[in-house]
Design a protein around this motif. Sequence first.
Motif, PDB file in Angstrom:
ATOM      1  N   LYS A 178      38.085  16.551  -2.953  1.00 13.93           N
ATOM      2  CA  LYS A 178      39.180  15.516  -3.414  1.00 13.93           C
ATOM      3  C   LYS A 178      38.425  14.774  -4.260  1.00 13.93           C
ATOM      4  O   LYS A 178      37.229  14.290  -4.209  1.00 13.93           O
ATOM      5  CB  LYS A 178      39.261  14.752  -1.820  1.00 13.93           C
ATOM      6  CG  LYS A 178      40.473  13.692  -1.911  1.00 13.93           C
ATOM      7  CD  LYS A 178      40.469  12.950  -0.630  1.00 13.93           C
ATOM      8  CE  LYS A 178      40.949  13.742   0.706  1.00 13.93           C
ATOM      9  NZ  LYS A 178      41.019  13.041   1.634  1.00 13.93           N
ATOM     10  N   SER A 209      48.262  16.761  -6.262  1.00 10.54           N
ATOM     11  CA  SER A 209      48.071  15.386  -6.392  1.00 10.54           C
ATOM     12  C   SER A 209      49.166  14.665  -5.976  1.00 10.54           C
ATOM     13  O   SER A 209      50.451  15.010  -5.998  1.00 10.54           O
ATOM     14  CB  SER A 209      47.617  14.981  -8.040  1.00 10.54           C
ATOM     15  OG  SER A 209      49.004  15.481  -8.643  1.00 10.54           O
ATOM     16  N   PRO A 212      47.499   4.986  -9.123  1.00  8.03           N
ATOM     17  CA  PRO A 212      46.355   5.368  -8.086  1.00  8.03           C
ATOM     18  C   PRO A 212      46.978   6.581  -7.855  1.00  8.03           C
ATOM     19  O   PRO A 212      47.789   6.999  -7.221  1.00  8.03           O
ATOM     20  CB  PRO A 212      46.277   4.350  -7.026  1.00  8.03           C
ATOM     21  CG  PRO A 212      47.477   3.535  -7.127  1.00  8.03           C
ATOM     22  CD  PRO A 212      47.938   3.663  -8.532  1.00  8.03           C
ATOM     23  N   THR A 213      45.744   7.618  -7.965  1.00  9.00           N
ATOM     24  CA  THR A 213      46.208   9.372  -7.787  1.00  9.00           C
ATOM     25  C   THR A 213      45.012   9.798  -6.944  1.00  9.00           C
ATOM     26  O   THR A 213      43.898   9.610  -7.286  1.00  9.00           O
ATOM     27  CB  THR A 213      46.311   9.861  -9.118  1.00  9.00           C
ATOM     28  OG1 THR A 213      47.268   9.206 -10.000  1.00  9.00           O
ATOM     29  CG2 THR A 213      46.790  11.356  -8.806  1.00  9.00           C
ATOM     30  N   VAL A 214      45.491  10.672  -5.834  1.00  6.79           N
ATOM     31  CA  VAL A 214      44.436  11.439  -5.287  1.00  6.79           C
ATOM     32  C   VAL A 214      44.675  12.927  -5.540  1.00  6.79           C
ATOM     33  O   VAL A 214      45.767  13.465  -5.651  1.00  6.79           O
ATOM     34  CB  VAL A 214      44.420  11.273  -3.770  1.00  6.79           C
ATOM     35  CG1 VAL A 214      43.517  11.976  -3.074  1.00  6.79           C
ATOM     36  CG2 VAL A 214      44.329   9.729  -3.667  1.00  6.79           C
ATOM     37  N   ARG A 240      50.333  10.232  -5.397  1.00 10.15           N
ATOM     38  CA  ARG A 240      50.229   9.047  -6.025  1.00 10.15           C
ATOM     39  C   ARG A 240      50.435   7.470  -5.038  1.00 10.15           C
ATOM     40  O   ARG A 240      51.239   7.993  -4.302  1.00 10.15           O
ATOM     41  CB  ARG A 240      50.983   8.748  -7.418  1.00 10.15           C
ATOM     42  CG  ARG A 240      50.244   9.714  -8.608  1.00 10.15           C
ATOM     43  CD  ARG A 240      51.486  10.093  -9.577  1.00 10.15           C
ATOM     44  NE  ARG A 240      50.754  11.052 -10.343  1.00 10.15           N
ATOM     45  CZ  ARG A 240      50.662  12.078 -10.409  1.00 10.15           C
ATOM     46  NH1 ARG A 240      50.780  12.843  -9.159  1.00 10.15           N
ATOM     47  NH2 ARG A 240      49.888  12.837 -11.229  1.00 10.15           N
ATOM     48  N   VAL A 254      48.233  10.856   0.014  1.00  7.48           N
ATOM     49  CA  VAL A 254      46.975  11.588   0.179  1.00  7.48           C
ATOM     50  C   VAL A 254      47.274  13.243   0.317  1.00  7.48           C
ATOM     51  O   VAL A 254      47.668  13.653   1.457  1.00  7.48           O
ATOM     52  CB  VAL A 254      45.669  11.236   0.580  1.00  7.48           C
ATOM     53  CG1 VAL A 254      44.566  11.798   0.745  1.00  7.48           C
ATOM     54  CG2 VAL A 254      45.523   9.893   0.435  1.00  7.48           C
ATOM     55  N   ARG A 306      39.575  10.553  -6.431  1.00  6.85           N
ATOM     56  CA  ARG A 306      40.534   9.636  -6.347  1.00  6.85           C
ATOM     57  C   ARG A 306      40.300   8.901  -7.555  1.00  6.85           C
ATOM     58  O   ARG A 306      39.137   8.758  -8.308  1.00  6.85           O
ATOM     59  CB  ARG A 306      40.179   8.429  -5.383  1.00  6.85           C
ATOM     60  CG  ARG A 306      40.492   8.982  -3.888  1.00  6.85           C
ATOM     61  CD  ARG A 306      40.125   7.586  -2.985  1.00  6.85           C
ATOM     62  NE  ARG A 306      40.176   8.117  -1.617  1.00  6.85           N
ATOM     63  CZ  ARG A 306      41.541   8.062  -0.896  1.00  6.85           C
ATOM     64  NH1 ARG A 306      42.434   7.592  -1.613  1.00  6.85           N
ATOM     65  NH2 ARG A 306      41.557   8.700   0.334  1.00  6.85           N
ATOM     66  N   TYR A 307      41.660   8.663  -8.365  1.00  9.19           N
ATOM     67  CA  TYR A 307      41.648   8.196  -9.749  1.00  9.19           C
ATOM     68  C   TYR A 307      42.375   6.851  -9.697  1.00  9.19           C
ATOM     69  O   TYR A 307      43.697   6.881  -9.741  1.00  9.19           O
ATOM     70  CB  TYR A 307      41.854   9.029 -10.839  1.00  9.19           C
ATOM     71  CG  TYR A 307      41.730   8.549 -12.181  1.00  9.19           C
ATOM     72  CD1 TYR A 307      40.440   9.121 -12.671  1.00  9.19           C
ATOM     73  CD2 TYR A 307      42.529   7.992 -13.000  1.00  9.19           C
ATOM     74  CE1 TYR A 307      40.342   8.402 -14.074  1.00  9.19           C
ATOM     75  CE2 TYR A 307      42.275   7.622 -14.359  1.00  9.19           C
ATOM     76  CZ  TYR A 307      41.149   7.611 -14.810  1.00  9.19           C
ATOM     77  OH  TYR A 307      40.918   7.245 -16.025  1.00  9.19           O
ATOM     78  N   PRO A 308      41.859   5.772  -9.963  1.00  4.65           N
ATOM     79  CA  PRO A 308      42.608   4.621  -9.657  1.00  4.65           C
ATOM     80  C   PRO A 308      43.527   4.021 -10.956  1.00  4.65           C
ATOM     81  O   PRO A 308      44.585   3.533 -10.793  1.00  4.65           O
ATOM     82  CB  PRO A 308      41.686   3.389  -9.362  1.00  4.65           C
ATOM     83  CG  PRO A 308      40.307   3.850 -10.017  1.00  4.65           C
ATOM     84  CD  PRO A 308      40.367   5.509  -9.887  1.00  4.65           C
TER      85      PRO A 308
END
Length: 433
Positions: A288, A247, A199-201, A249, A253, A290-292
Amino acid sequence: MGNGRAVVIGASLAGLLAARALHESFEEVVVLDRDTLPQQPEPRRGVPQSSHVHGLLTRGSQEMERLFDGFGAELAGLGAPTFDVQDDMRWWLGGRPLAKGVSGMTALAASRPLLEFVIRRRVQGLANVVVRPEHTVDDLLCTAQGDRVVGVTATAAGQRVSVDDADLVVDASGRGSRSRHMLTALGFPQVEEERIEVPTVYVTRRYRREPHHLDGRAGASVNAYPGNVHGGFVLAQENDTWIVSISDRFGGVPPTDDDGMLAFAETLDSPDVATIMRTAEPIGDPVKMRYPASTRLRYDRIDQFPAGYLVTGDAMCSFNPIYGQGMTVAALEAGILRRLLKDGTTDLASRFFAAAAAVIDVPWAAVAANDLRLPKAVGDRSMLDQRRGAYLERLRRAATEDPVLATAFLRVTHLMDPPSALFAPEIAGRVPA
């Protein structure tokens, strides 16, 4: 031509590239998208990643050139920078920069909105292709036996409409694809899903580019690695701009205020991201995303699948965007579809999914090898080979001093060479034991 109508769900890059592949074999190609499509290069709701860093891999540039003659020159004419991926970039791996050198590989640094605009304009210029915006696809239309897809139903202007009499329907609707659920509802088997959860922001902002920035280089990349899950990317774009992403993880954030972003950037191994934030004029506000997780749906392993239906792009495999693989894979899949259609549509799904799986295997393995090094990442580590992993770690370290190894690594990263090229004797001989 021989075939009647093809329908494509989604007018993002994968859908547009699929439409380009289909137009040679079908009398009519109808592309449906739920968005109002912009008349100029700008982000849109249906492509949530469009405001973030996009760099087209060298292999992707080549594949798109095959689909659209003069594609690279057109983008360059619109201001997209072109650069040598090694000599004009600084890549930081595991806290150290790759060795400088001339790779001979050229990359395009166009924004996602510009890439999509240029390709959409090309596709809309094809005589037998029609793009219909503001059409939200609701369901599939099938034969009474349920063994063939013959169209879709959609909502447009509040009305239910049908696009039927289709010989082929292609789902290119992206990560939000409903294909597997619609197919299960029709009685077809569940589709196996593979996931790599990191999970990455991402926080991204644009800045004004000046010739003296980064000594004239096109950008820099700082990857996350065990012990440091922060990352950053700065890349030149059209209109004399930089696009800069930071980014974090696993629940972290990145901040979105100026001081916080700069403080975050100063924690990165490379000073380049912070340098741009400190010295360049910001344009607009930070955004922003988010990529889970990276996800792969194994349509290639289903023994029952309806005729007249395909799935492509992120609807089949969605990669961690930091690796820049998705657009290139979509172009490769369009090339596969174009080639297979020359032999007709008989057994098209099984032929397409098998060929696409062979293409996806390479970047998917690269995602696994990198992301699953992070202890908190969730995924199937049985696919990892510890001996190969240890060798690749030594290669990465050596590539910070050896330009030949750095080039070899980047050739695999840009999907120009298979991973096996890194184990060739002339490369392995340069890697310390």
